[in-house]
Design an enzyme around this catalytic site. Sequence first.
Site, PDB file in Angstrom:
ATOM      1  N   ALA A   1       1.588  -1.208   1.091  1.00 57.02           N
ATOM      2  CA  ALA A   1       2.488  -1.140  -0.052  1.00 57.02           C
ATOM      3  C   ALA A   1       1.749  -1.723  -1.254  1.00 57.02           C
ATOM      4  O   ALA A   1       0.795  -2.499  -1.093  1.00 57.02           O
ATOM      5  CB  ALA A   1       3.747  -1.946   0.239  1.00 57.02           C
TER       6      ALA A   1
ATOM      7  N   GLY B   1       1.564  -1.267   5.149  1.00 59.44           N
ATOM      8  CA  GLY B   1       2.329  -0.017   5.062  1.00 59.44           C
ATOM      9  C   GLY B   1       1.481   1.214   5.348  1.00 59.44           C
ATOM     10  O   GLY B   1       2.015   2.259   5.747  1.00 59.44           O
TER      11      GLY B   1
ATOM     12  N   GLU C   1       1.538   1.419   9.000  1.00 59.04           N
ATOM     13  CA  GLU C   1       2.897   1.861   9.380  1.00 59.04           C
ATOM     14  C   GLU C   1       3.086   3.358   9.111  1.00 59.04           C
ATOM     15  O   GLU C   1       3.753   4.054   9.877  1.00 59.04           O
ATOM     16  CB  GLU C   1       3.946   1.051   8.622  1.00 59.04           C
TER      17      GLU C   1
ATOM     18  N   GLU D   1       0.425  -8.668   6.619  1.00 56.95           N
ATOM     19  CA  GLU D   1       1.693  -9.115   6.021  1.00 56.95           C
ATOM     20  C   GLU D   1       1.991 -10.606   6.129  1.00 56.95           C
ATOM     21  O   GLU D   1       2.376 -11.232   5.145  1.00 56.95           O
ATOM     22  CB  GLU D   1       2.873  -8.326   6.631  1.00 56.95           C
TER      23      GLU D   1
HETATM   24  N1  CO8 Z   1      -1.563  -3.000  -3.629  1.00 54.32           N
HETATM   25  C1  CO8 Z   1      -1.915  -2.985  -4.929  1.00 54.32           C
HETATM   26  N2  CO8 Z   1      -3.189  -2.932  -5.341  1.00 54.32           N
HETATM   27  C2  CO8 Z   1      -4.146  -2.877  -4.394  1.00 54.32           C
HETATM   28  C3  CO8 Z   1      -3.853  -2.872  -3.024  1.00 54.32           C
HETATM   29  C4  CO8 Z   1      -2.476  -2.941  -2.644  1.00 54.32           C
HETATM   30  N3  CO8 Z   1      -2.082  -2.913  -1.370  1.00 54.32           N
HETATM   31  N4  CO8 Z   1      -5.007  -2.824  -2.340  1.00 54.32           N
HETATM   32  C5  CO8 Z   1      -5.995  -2.800  -3.260  1.00 54.32           C
HETATM   33  N5  CO8 Z   1      -5.476  -2.832  -4.507  1.00 54.32           N
HETATM   34  C6  CO8 Z   1      -6.175  -2.852  -5.784  1.00 54.32           C
HETATM   35  C7  CO8 Z   1      -6.824  -4.202  -6.027  1.00 54.32           C
HETATM   36  O1  CO8 Z   1      -5.900  -5.116  -6.561  1.00 54.32           O
HETATM   37  C8  CO8 Z   1      -7.910  -3.821  -6.995  1.00 54.32           C
HETATM   38  O2  CO8 Z   1      -7.332  -3.676  -8.277  1.00 54.32           O
HETATM   39  P1  CO8 Z   1      -8.103  -4.215  -9.598  1.00 54.32           P
HETATM   40  O3  CO8 Z   1      -9.306  -3.329  -9.707  1.00 54.32           O
HETATM   41  O4  CO8 Z   1      -7.094  -3.997 -10.669  1.00 54.32           O
HETATM   42  O5  CO8 Z   1      -8.439  -5.639  -9.319  1.00 54.32           O
HETATM   43  C9  CO8 Z   1      -8.331  -2.426  -6.516  1.00 54.32           C
HETATM   44  O6  CO8 Z   1      -7.268  -1.932  -5.740  1.00 54.32           O
HETATM   45  C10 CO8 Z   1      -9.570  -2.479  -5.657  1.00 54.32           C
HETATM   46  O7  CO8 Z   1      -9.327  -3.397  -4.613  1.00 54.32           O
HETATM   47  P2  CO8 Z   1     -10.516  -4.143  -3.868  1.00 54.32           P
HETATM   48  O8  CO8 Z   1     -11.530  -4.605  -4.861  1.00 54.32           O
HETATM   49  O9  CO8 Z   1      -9.907  -5.177  -2.980  1.00 54.32           O
HETATM   50  O10 CO8 Z   1     -11.124  -2.915  -3.036  1.00 54.32           O
HETATM   51  P3  CO8 Z   1     -12.094  -2.952  -1.788  1.00 54.32           P
HETATM   52  O11 CO8 Z   1     -12.576  -1.548  -1.643  1.00 54.32           O
HETATM   53  O12 CO8 Z   1     -13.116  -4.040  -1.930  1.00 54.32           O
HETATM   54  O13 CO8 Z   1     -11.174  -3.349  -0.528  1.00 54.32           O
HETATM   55  C11 CO8 Z   1      -9.164  -3.175   0.799  1.00 54.32           C
HETATM   56  C12 CO8 Z   1     -10.246  -2.424  -0.011  1.00 54.32           C
HETATM   57  C13 CO8 Z   1      -9.814  -3.759   2.056  1.00 54.32           C
HETATM   58  C14 CO8 Z   1      -8.144  -2.114   1.206  1.00 54.32           C
HETATM   59  C15 CO8 Z   1      -8.553  -4.295  -0.041  1.00 54.32           C
HETATM   60  O14 CO8 Z   1      -8.211  -3.769  -1.306  1.00 54.32           O
HETATM   61  C16 CO8 Z   1      -7.315  -4.919   0.541  1.00 54.32           C
HETATM   62  O15 CO8 Z   1      -7.392  -5.749   1.455  1.00 54.32           O
HETATM   63  N6  CO8 Z   1      -6.134  -4.557  -0.002  1.00 54.32           N
HETATM   64  C17 CO8 Z   1      -4.861  -5.175   0.356  1.00 54.32           C
HETATM   65  C18 CO8 Z   1      -4.397  -4.731   1.702  1.00 54.32           C
HETATM   66  C19 CO8 Z   1      -3.091  -5.371   2.102  1.00 54.32           C
HETATM   67  O16 CO8 Z   1      -2.952  -6.580   2.157  1.00 54.32           O
HETATM   68  N7  CO8 Z   1      -2.112  -4.534   2.408  1.00 54.32           N
HETATM   69  C20 CO8 Z   1      -0.821  -4.973   2.865  1.00 54.32           C
HETATM   70  C21 CO8 Z   1       0.135  -4.864   1.744  1.00 54.32           C
HETATM   71  S1  CO8 Z   1       1.725  -5.441   2.235  1.00 54.32           S
HETATM   72  C22 CO8 Z   1       2.444  -4.110   2.955  1.00 54.32           C
HETATM   73  O17 CO8 Z   1       1.894  -3.072   3.070  1.00 54.32           O
HETATM   74  C23 CO8 Z   1       3.852  -4.362   3.441  1.00 54.32           C
HETATM   75  C24 CO8 Z   1       4.578  -3.088   3.781  1.00 54.32           C
HETATM   76  C25 CO8 Z   1       5.994  -3.469   4.142  1.00 54.32           C
HETATM   77  C26 CO8 Z   1       6.918  -2.826   3.160  1.00 54.32           C
HETATM   78  C27 CO8 Z   1       8.339  -3.226   3.401  1.00 54.32           C
HETATM   79  C28 CO8 Z   1       9.195  -2.499   2.377  1.00 54.32           C
HETATM   80  C29 CO8 Z   1      10.655  -2.769   2.572  1.00 54.32           C
END
Ligand code: CO8
Length: 259
Positions: free
Chosen positions: A66, A109, A112, A132
């Site tokens: 998400a 997500g 998921e 999460e």
């Molecule tokens: N949301 C928003 N922005 C994101 C996300 C995300 N999930 N993932 C990456 N980005 C953004 C970063 O903030 C960054 O933005 P900016 O350039 O503005 O700083 C850009 O994408 C690039 O990110 P990275 O530099 O981190 O990219 P990498 O290629 O080095 O790494 C990864 C890729 C490994 C995917 C890394 O970005 C990462 O770990 N992302 C977060 C993953 C995460 O924690 N996901 C879980 C989110 S919580 C969730 O999904 C809960 C779902 C439940 C929903 C319930 C609803 C009711």
Amino acid sequence: MPYENLLVDAREGIGVVTLNRPEARNALDKKTVNELHAALAQLAEDRSVGVVILTGAGDKVFVAGADIKELRTRTKADALARINTGLFAAIDAFEKVTIAAVNGWALGGGFELALACDLRIASPNARFGFPETGLGIIPGAGGTQRLPRLVGLGRAKEIVLLGDTFDAARAEALGIVSRVVSPPDDLLAAARELGRKVLARAPLATRLAKLTLNASARTDLDTGLTIEMLAQAVTFESKDKVEGMTAFIEKRKPAFRGE
Ligand code: CO8
């Protein structure tokens, strides 16, 4: 239909939905969720489509979960509005077969989303995980329910409570994906190949088999067996059943019409 965060393509009976939000690593914000609902509706209506593949743009990320920037301000009312949960329920219940082609990070997500699909294959650089609890939430869009049904409660607890990410080979060993496709560039072709195999079979039977299999995770055995019996009664009255069995006896390929 024009989409901002998706690429949608439909040919040879197979729809392909590619999440395309590279600046946020294909994270699911509300707009993308709404577009996914619209794309699913479009592909549900398209009678030429029997299978839908979901994948991510590029070769590094399937879906990074998400959108955390959006999620940070969400309230309990948003959780109760079932934004992501509703999307994954719609994919789960989608009448056509869905295939997740996991081409990179599938976190939160994103994991998921893959779990809500019927079939999952991955490229060698796919990585899975539920970050999460490290963000102060739970995998609350099906993660705590669909994962244990797939891998067992013990392994699901390890994945959710420790938050470690794991690679495609481990996902295959756990039964989360049925195949790791190498080289990564062949992933979509492999997903299409799976799609073609599904399309070659009787559409009504496939639809009812999916419905019955989905029921198995939600019902007790007697209820599930009753649903199975009723679904079979429908196939027994279908033209496809006559065609499938006649084709076998006549030693030819069946020409199913989904009736
Ligand atoms: N949301 C928003 N922005 C994101 C996300 C995300 N999930 N993932 C990456 N980005 C953004 C970063 O903030 C960054 O933005 P900016 O350039 O503005 O700083 C850009 O994408 C690039 O990110 P990275 O530099 O981190 O990219 P990498 O290629 O080095 O790494 C990864 C890729 C490994 C995917 C890394 O970005 C990462 O770990 N992302 C977060 C993953 C995460 O924690 N996901 C879980 C989110 S919580 C969730 O999904 C809960 C779902 C439940 C929903 C319930 C609803 C009711």
